[in-house]
Design a protein around this motif. Structure first.
Motif, PDB file in Angstrom:
ATOM      1  N   GLU A 195     -22.454   7.910 -23.347  1.00  0.00           N
ATOM      2  CA  GLU A 195     -23.884   8.173 -23.264  1.00  0.00           C
ATOM      3  C   GLU A 195     -24.679   6.858 -23.233  1.00  0.00           C
ATOM      4  OE1 GLU A 195     -25.065  11.078 -26.170  1.00  0.00           O
ATOM      5  OE2 GLU A 195     -27.188  10.583 -25.863  1.00  0.00           O
ATOM      6  N   VAL A 196     -24.304   5.946 -24.117  1.00  0.00           N
ATOM      7  CA  VAL A 196     -24.980   4.642 -24.157  1.00  0.00           C
ATOM      8  C   VAL A 196     -24.732   3.887 -22.853  1.00  0.00           C
ATOM      9  CG1 VAL A 196     -25.055   2.401 -25.332  1.00  0.00           C
ATOM     10  CG2 VAL A 196     -24.786   4.508 -26.678  1.00  0.00           C
ATOM     11  N   LEU A 201     -26.506   1.459 -17.893  1.00  0.00           N
ATOM     12  CA  LEU A 201     -26.088   1.021 -16.553  1.00  0.00           C
ATOM     13  C   LEU A 201     -27.044   1.483 -15.454  1.00  0.00           C
ATOM     14  CD1 LEU A 201     -22.184   1.142 -16.408  1.00  0.00           C
ATOM     15  CD2 LEU A 201     -23.694  -0.783 -16.874  1.00  0.00           C
ATOM     16  N   ALA A 202     -27.943   2.393 -15.795  1.00  0.00           N
ATOM     17  CA  ALA A 202     -28.934   2.835 -14.809  1.00  0.00           C
ATOM     18  C   ALA A 202     -29.731   1.638 -14.286  1.00  0.00           C
ATOM     19  CB  ALA A 202     -29.866   3.871 -15.438  1.00  0.00           C
ATOM     20  N   GLU A 208     -19.725   0.102 -11.934  1.00  0.00           N
ATOM     21  CA  GLU A 208     -19.079   1.397 -12.192  1.00  0.00           C
ATOM     22  C   GLU A 208     -18.358   1.378 -13.535  1.00  0.00           C
ATOM     23  OE1 GLU A 208     -18.980   4.249 -10.567  1.00  0.00           O
ATOM     24  OE2 GLU A 208     -20.440   3.410  -9.156  1.00  0.00           O
ATOM     25  N   PRO A 209     -18.638   2.352 -14.406  1.00  0.00           N
ATOM     26  CA  PRO A 209     -17.904   2.386 -15.673  1.00  0.00           C
ATOM     27  C   PRO A 209     -16.675   3.306 -15.605  1.00  0.00           C
ATOM     28  CG  PRO A 209     -19.746   3.901 -15.795  1.00  0.00           C
ATOM     29  CD  PRO A 209     -19.739   3.355 -14.391  1.00  0.00           C
ATOM     30  N   ALA A 210     -15.694   3.024 -16.436  1.00  0.00           N
ATOM     31  CA  ALA A 210     -14.556   3.933 -16.640  1.00  0.00           C
ATOM     32  C   ALA A 210     -14.180   3.840 -18.109  1.00  0.00           C
ATOM     33  CB  ALA A 210     -13.377   3.521 -15.764  1.00  0.00           C
ATOM     34  N   TYR A 211     -13.611   4.916 -18.624  1.00  0.00           N
ATOM     35  CA  TYR A 211     -13.317   4.964 -20.060  1.00  0.00           C
ATOM     36  C   TYR A 211     -11.852   5.309 -20.265  1.00  0.00           C
ATOM     37  CZ  TYR A 211     -18.304   5.629 -19.685  1.00  0.00           C
ATOM     38  OH  TYR A 211     -19.608   5.471 -19.345  1.00  0.00           O
ATOM     39  N   CYS A 212     -11.277   4.710 -21.272  1.00  0.00           N
ATOM     40  CA  CYS A 212      -9.921   5.092 -21.649  1.00  0.00           C
ATOM     41  C   CYS A 212      -9.929   5.286 -23.163  1.00  0.00           C
ATOM     42  CB  CYS A 212      -8.937   4.004 -21.228  1.00  0.00           C
ATOM     43  SG  CYS A 212      -7.256   4.479 -21.584  1.00  0.00           S
TER      44      CYS A 212
END
Ligand code: AMP
Ligand code: MG
Length: 410
Positions: A195-196, A201-202, A208-212
């Motif tokens: 969410e943060v 990043l807007a 581009e974000p990615a999460y692991c």
């Protein structure tokens, strides 16, 4: 650059060997700014290898094969690829000499025919010397300006060859396509981190974000085109500001590393008292080289008797509150300071499951006590998942709790 990977080996398909080469190559390419588009795993048959190379070559610019370069009957990659490329295999005396030099002094008798097989090079291909074994890699040109690279299966042979010989050739072929940054966040659920990140990043288009998600920890990866390298750094700085102390310092992939740095700087000694993690925290901190400069040791006290004998947890406390309680965790931590003269301590007690839960004290209930002599904290957690998950979350959360205390006590 479209890169496809083919891993050969029946042992991979039947689960006898974990396909670590895929992980290594994917990670190396990613760090270098290239993307592995796809990977497939095939059995050790000439037909399967030839078909896979043909199919992948139709769509890729570079096909990497792994395995099957040795001298045994199931090592068929060299032959199958040469046939598929329409390249004759030629004996290369120079390659033979390199292999002989490698074997010299190693006192391993290798049949002459096996040496000869490994010195066969498809016409037009370049042999990539193997510093840790006999079979060289092969860099083969293919029609349409494409390439097929053949690499040996043993990870200790493949890894240096990939880093030192394949990556530099790749860089000559095409510049990196992406730049990436990653950082680890501890103590916030993945959705809260996302969410943060999405919100911030807007204002950073092109990132581009990615999460692991790992147990009790999230790795955030940011990618951008190489032209946006500076913007990527700014985005990271902004996110670090927003997520505050939950972000681990640059280069740290888990809280133990950050704890280690602070303990060493302040010349503090850590001790651990573990029940449900069975020594997992001690294992995690001693996985770090140099831990002997700040870790004095750990007590694994599983039974009540051992909690009494080795950690002075009073009998009445265990009877009144139980082994899994804030009181017991606090008493275990106390003992580290009083009895074992530590400066910093971690104590954990909990119910890892699958059995042993009650309505009052369900599986996943864990108490974590951490702190310095002057400042201690006991927290209660209800961790989700199976035994492994509960124990891993306990380890990470406990180390992170101490990390935050050390930060506040700077
Ligand atoms: P090969 O070159 O296919 O004869 O493989 C030699 C050794 O490397 C065997 O012990 C394989 O199990 C191992 N190996 C091959 N491919 C992989 C892979 N993708 N990941 C990990 N080990 C592998
Ligand atoms: Mg094999």
């Amino acid at each position: 650059m479209n890169i496809h990977l083919i891993c050969t080996g029946t042992e991979l398909l039947i689960g006898h060997t974990l396909n670590t080469n895929q992980q290594f190559i994917g990670d190396c390419l990613d760090r270098a700014g290239y993307r592995l588009a796809t990977e497939r795993c095939i059995p050790d048959t000439g037909e399967a290898i030839a078909a896979a190379v043909r199919e992948e070559l139709a769509r890729a610019d570079l096909v990497i094969t792994v395995g099957g370069l040795g001298p045994t009957t199931d090592d068929l990659t060299r032959d199958a690829v040469a046939r598929e490329l329409g390249a004759r295999l030629k004996y290369d005396p120079e390659v033979h000499a390199v292999i002989t030099a490698y074997l010299a002094g190693r006192n391993v008798p290798v049949p002459a025919e096996s040496l000869r097989v490994q010195a066969m090079v498809p016409e037009g291909a370049t042999a990539l010397p193997n510093r840790n074994g006999t079979a060289p890699g092969l860099w083969c040109p293919a029609p349409g300006g494409k390439f097929v690279v053949l690499l040996p299966g043993p990870p200790r042979e493949l890894q240096p060859m990939f880093r030192d010989q394949v990556l530099p050739r790749l860089r000559e072929l095409a510049p990196p396509e992406v730049v990436r940054l990653s950082f680890a966040v501890c103590g916030r659920p993945e959705s809260a981190v996302a969410e943060v990140v999405e919100h911030e990043l807007a204002t950073f288009p092109g990132i581009e974000p990615a999460y692991c998600a790992h147990p009790a920890q999230v790795e955030v990866r940011l990618s951008a085109a190489p032209a946006f390298r500076e913007r990527l750094e700014l985005a990271r700085a902004r996110l670090t500001e927003c997520l505050g102390d939950d972000v681990l310092p640059a280069g740290c992939t888990d809280p133990a590393q950050a704890v280690a740095t602070m303990l060493l700087e302040r010349r503090l000694w850590l001790a651990t008292a573990e029940s449900c993690t069975g020594g997992g925290i001690a294992k995690t901190v001693t996985d770090l080289p140099g831990a002997s400069a700040w870790f004095c040791g750990g007590v694994v006290a599983y039974s009540n008797d051992w909690k009494e004998c080795l950690l002075d947890v009073p009998d009445h406390l265990l009877t009144d509150h139980g082994a899994v309680s804030a009181e017991t965790a606090g008493a275990m931590l106390d003992a580290l300071f009083r009895r074992y003269e530590a400066d910093a301590g971690i104590a954990v007690t909990g119910i890892a499951g699958p059995a042993g839960g009650t309505p009052d004290k369900p599986v996943g209930l864990v108490y974590i006590a951490t702190g310095l002599r002057t400042r201690q904290q006991v927290t209660r957690h209800l961790f989700p998942g199976n035994r492994d998950s509960v124990r891993q979350r306990t380890i990470t959360t406990a180390l992170n709790q101490l990390r935050l205390q050390l930060l506040q006590n700077a």
